[in-house]
Design an enzyme around this catalytic site. Sequence first.
Site, PDB file in Angstrom:
ATOM      1  N   TYR A 150       1.077  -1.489  -0.449  1.00 61.33           N
ATOM      2  CA  TYR A 150      -0.066  -0.218   0.170  1.00 61.33           C
ATOM      3  C   TYR A 150       0.657   0.839   0.585  1.00 61.33           C
ATOM      4  CZ  TYR A 150      -3.200   3.150   1.657  1.00 61.33           C
ATOM      5  OH  TYR A 150      -3.470   4.529   2.046  1.00 61.33           O
ATOM      6  N   LYS A 199       0.953   4.315  -3.238  1.00 61.27           N
ATOM      7  CA  LYS A 199       0.304   4.827  -2.406  1.00 61.27           C
ATOM      8  C   LYS A 199       0.896   5.613  -3.268  1.00 61.27           C
ATOM      9  CE  LYS A 199      -3.076   6.349  -1.596  1.00 61.27           C
ATOM     10  NZ  LYS A 199      -4.092   7.105  -2.604  1.00 61.27           N
TER      11      LYS A 199
END
Length: 302
Positions: free
Chosen positions: A259, A263
Amino acid sequence: MHTGRKLQQESIDVEENVSTNCGLINTGDHENDFNGIGVENFLKGKVIFITGATGFFGKVVVEKILRTIPAVSKIYVLIRAKDKQATNQRLKKEIVDIELFKCIRKMYGEHYEAFMMNKLVPVVGNVCESDLGLESNLAMAIMQDVQIILNSAGETSFDQRYDVGLKINAMGPYNLLAFAKKCKKLELFLHVSSNDDIKDETFSSQNSGRFHPTVSFVENEMKLALDYVRKTIKDDKVDHNMRELGLKRAKKFGWLNTYSLTKAIGEMLIEENRGEIPIVIARASGILSTYKEPFPGWIEGI
């Protein structure tokens, strides 16, 4: 049928009758009020395009705008669905009918759905695709109309599949930025990122500052993921293997999890390719239940 202006006036007229449990409701004119930073006046009359509006964070943003700034012109809501009918169904089920919007429902009473459908324009699309997968005529119309783009679409699992994270969190913002560059009236591109975009403290300082991913980098990583699937598909553990690959690549490049890596790539692609687009990147910290507005304790997804 009530016009947008009449519906807005109704919200002002019934303000005093709305339960105080609905938090702060601010629908008046405050040109001379210097307590804020001017967000209300900036958004009045604006056409907004939102991705991720059916997600936990996106819903709260939509509710806040419609409750406190009903003079917003309209909000295009990008929704992944097979067709227009399915998009309308998702809008109703995941936004219009949920408890989060009960204060707006109280404000408008029997005219609630008319108000919501007057302001919200659901469109079929996907941030993973070129021009967001929009039908060409609709894409052109939105490009001529929209003034603010808010991107809150994202895959939020820390151990997400690597291919999924790359498509949504990395290439999604890039595709949306490419779309934004074609918008004639654009005043703001707001990208919602994460405060978890931090590197592993054990990452060698020798590599610090050297990670500058490009679109070609993401394409190569996608190819790597596809090859990995082909090699391991017989194991009947494709999902597990893709999650493991994501964690391995994150560690390789110095991030704590998939993640954080994907991102961060999304942010970097925006910064690298922004050109003259006015960009704001909002890094949200841990998101929990609502504190005061529209009422305490609302949460979803647990």
